[in-house]
Design an enzyme around this catalytic site. Sequence first.
Site, PDB file in Angstrom:
ATOM      1  N   HIS A  82      -7.110  16.812 -15.539  1.00  0.00           N
ATOM      2  CA  HIS A  82      -8.086  17.886 -15.302  1.00  0.00           C
ATOM      3  C   HIS A  82      -7.442  18.934 -14.398  1.00  0.00           C
ATOM      4  O   HIS A  82      -7.344  18.747 -13.187  1.00  0.00           O
ATOM      5  CB  HIS A  82      -9.352  17.308 -14.656  1.00  0.00           C
ATOM      6  CG  HIS A  82     -10.445  18.303 -14.444  1.00  0.00           C
ATOM      7  ND1 HIS A  82     -11.720  18.154 -14.964  1.00  0.00           N
ATOM      8  CD2 HIS A  82     -10.492  19.467 -13.741  1.00  0.00           C
ATOM      9  CE1 HIS A  82     -12.489  19.164 -14.598  1.00  0.00           C
ATOM     10  NE2 HIS A  82     -11.755  19.977 -13.836  1.00  0.00           N
ATOM     11  N   HIS A  84      -6.550  23.545 -14.127  1.00  0.00           N
ATOM     12  CA  HIS A  84      -6.922  24.898 -14.559  1.00  0.00           C
ATOM     13  C   HIS A  84      -5.706  25.813 -14.372  1.00  0.00           C
ATOM     14  O   HIS A  84      -5.700  26.686 -13.495  1.00  0.00           O
ATOM     15  CB  HIS A  84      -8.098  25.430 -13.742  1.00  0.00           C
ATOM     16  CG  HIS A  84      -9.381  24.704 -13.939  1.00  0.00           C
ATOM     17  ND1 HIS A  84     -10.342  25.130 -14.828  1.00  0.00           N
ATOM     18  CD2 HIS A  84      -9.868  23.570 -13.366  1.00  0.00           C
ATOM     19  CE1 HIS A  84     -11.385  24.298 -14.785  1.00  0.00           C
ATOM     20  NE2 HIS A  84     -11.107  23.341 -13.913  1.00  0.00           N
ATOM     21  N   LYS A  87      -6.062  29.663 -14.303  1.00  0.00           N
ATOM     22  CA  LYS A  87      -6.544  30.279 -13.064  1.00  0.00           C
ATOM     23  C   LYS A  87      -5.511  30.245 -11.951  1.00  0.00           C
ATOM     24  O   LYS A  87      -5.624  30.987 -10.965  1.00  0.00           O
ATOM     25  CB  LYS A  87      -7.783  29.542 -12.556  1.00  0.00           C
ATOM     26  CG  LYS A  87      -9.054  29.683 -13.357  1.00  0.00           C
ATOM     27  CD  LYS A  87     -10.189  28.964 -12.638  1.00  0.00           C
ATOM     28  CE  LYS A  87     -11.523  29.119 -13.337  1.00  0.00           C
ATOM     29  NZ  LYS A  87     -11.591  28.309 -14.571  1.00  0.00           N
ATOM     30  N   HIS A 233     -17.466  19.652 -17.526  1.00  0.00           N
ATOM     31  CA  HIS A 233     -17.683  19.775 -16.087  1.00  0.00           C
ATOM     32  C   HIS A 233     -19.170  19.497 -15.861  1.00  0.00           C
ATOM     33  O   HIS A 233     -20.018  20.179 -16.447  1.00  0.00           O
ATOM     34  CB  HIS A 233     -17.383  21.184 -15.597  1.00  0.00           C
ATOM     35  CG  HIS A 233     -15.934  21.539 -15.510  1.00  0.00           C
ATOM     36  ND1 HIS A 233     -15.078  21.448 -16.572  1.00  0.00           N
ATOM     37  CD2 HIS A 233     -15.197  22.012 -14.467  1.00  0.00           C
ATOM     38  CE1 HIS A 233     -13.867  21.853 -16.191  1.00  0.00           C
ATOM     39  NE2 HIS A 233     -13.916  22.188 -14.919  1.00  0.00           N
ATOM     40  N   GLU A 236     -21.534  19.676 -10.571  1.00  0.00           N
ATOM     41  CA  GLU A 236     -20.667  20.022  -9.433  1.00  0.00           C
ATOM     42  C   GLU A 236     -21.526  20.697  -8.356  1.00  0.00           C
ATOM     43  O   GLU A 236     -21.401  21.874  -8.060  1.00  0.00           O
ATOM     44  CB  GLU A 236     -19.536  20.939  -9.891  1.00  0.00           C
ATOM     45  CG  GLU A 236     -18.399  21.029  -8.904  1.00  0.00           C
ATOM     46  CD  GLU A 236     -17.203  21.803  -9.441  1.00  0.00           C
ATOM     47  OE1 GLU A 236     -16.244  21.969  -8.680  1.00  0.00           O
ATOM     48  OE2 GLU A 236     -17.224  22.237 -10.612  1.00  0.00           O
ATOM     49  N   ASP A 334      -7.243  19.381 -10.518  1.00  0.00           N
ATOM     50  CA  ASP A 334      -8.202  20.469 -10.611  1.00  0.00           C
ATOM     51  C   ASP A 334      -7.506  21.803 -10.315  1.00  0.00           C
ATOM     52  O   ASP A 334      -6.422  22.046 -10.807  1.00  0.00           O
ATOM     53  CB  ASP A 334      -9.390  20.219  -9.690  1.00  0.00           C
ATOM     54  CG  ASP A 334     -10.665  20.913 -10.162  1.00  0.00           C
ATOM     55  OD1 ASP A 334     -10.687  21.447 -11.283  1.00  0.00           O
ATOM     56  OD2 ASP A 334     -11.650  20.909  -9.414  1.00  0.00           O
ATOM     57  N   ASN A 335      -8.106  22.654  -9.502  1.00  0.00           N
ATOM     58  CA  ASN A 335      -7.579  24.000  -9.279  1.00  0.00           C
ATOM     59  C   ASN A 335      -6.446  24.019  -8.262  1.00  0.00           C
ATOM     60  O   ASN A 335      -6.372  23.162  -7.381  1.00  0.00           O
ATOM     61  CB  ASN A 335      -8.702  24.921  -8.794  1.00  0.00           C
ATOM     62  CG  ASN A 335      -9.825  25.030  -9.801  1.00  0.00           C
ATOM     63  OD1 ASN A 335     -10.564  24.083 -10.019  1.00  0.00           O
ATOM     64  ND2 ASN A 335      -9.947  26.182 -10.424  1.00  0.00           N
TER      65      ASN A 335
END
Length: 440
Positions: A82, A84, A87, A233, A236, A334-335
């Site tokens: 997972h 991104h 981004k 998602h 959250e 994640d990010n």
Amino acid sequence: MTQPPITLPASGAFTLANLRLHRSHLDKTNGFAFDSEGFALAEVSISAGAITAIDPATDTANMPDRIDCRGAIAFPAFVDCHTHIDKGHIWARKPNPDGSFPGALTAVGEDREANWSAHDVERRMEFSLQCAYAHGTKALRTHLDSVPPQEDISWPVFETIRERWKGRIELQAACLFGIDQAQDEAWFNRLADTVARHRGVLGAVTYMVPDLDALLDRMFTKAIALGLDLDFHADETDDVNAVSLDRIADAALRHGYEGKILVGHCCSLARQPDDKVKATLDKVARAGLSVVSLPMCNMYLQDRRADATTPRWRGVTLLHEMADRGINTCVASDNTRDPFYAYGDLDVLEVYRESTRILHFDHPVGAWPATVAANPARAMGLADAGILKPGASADLILFRGRSLTELLSRPESRRTLIRAGKLIDATVPDYQDLDDLMEP
């Protein structure tokens, strides 16, 4: 005294001896003497880029084909399920104004509209993958923002990137949009066709819109028709009324869905009453869902208050309760360096280290090391990743730590990366490489 780096022969068969392997990373565990943390001394025989045998450790003296690894821990190459990377690394030009979730949404939306050309997305995705590869990642799933017109930009870029990285990182992509956008059935059908054409995963952000069940039915029906896996998602938030994980499990059971479903975040579950938690998790187990927690990003965003008071909960979901029910659990990056998380480097060891501290993946260690290897590989449908077994590609990461406390107490920046039985010299890229994209 600093130990010299491990060297491997340029060709021929060899054995990595005096290694510590974890029980959860092995296909077969008979004959090994595991310690209280689940590690056992072992040796891994390699030939022609593949593992030929994994055996309990033997005496390495006077055996020239054996390379003494000095008791170091070895993991399979990481699987990051997972992320991104579309981004990633925009923080320098578009920081989060207050560190909040709404602030992140607004900042990313503004930056996407102003800057996300094919050139910009490709450069930042390439940078991100260089980071992941240098830290030891073998397979990675990224979400791609797919709100109009970005889907027509980012998916072709992803196709180019996936081909470029073939043989180094196995890449998957899932589309990302707010579930309510699926109300536009014509647009949703076009997006699903785009995802299928690029061999992607059908994904969305779910929240408690009035027609959530109908929209989930639309997604499941389309996934079944096109033969696509699903990735959501979910929840959250700290709102106890956010129960889309429960609704996703309902939809999976209602449709008899047989593909793979990965659900991320599920933060609100930790705030709900025990009876609701138990009912939801029993349903998730029956539906065969996998769940991934993103502890670093969720601790950054969740319970951040406008009055600058101290956060009072961790923002992570109930992985222990899930594992007790046999639910496939994972943790992931994640990010990275964007408005949703100002830090991170797609280093899965950092993810596992922080997860151990945040989620208590210790005392006992149990099978938690699998959350960055075999479990995400299972969630992604990867047969030759996340597990060490004869016949698999010899893709390992050798650390200097010999126990869990040694492994997780230092960054392990001098780890040894082995791919297809050969050392790789991977270096993280310099942040200056993206400076021209960060100019106002």
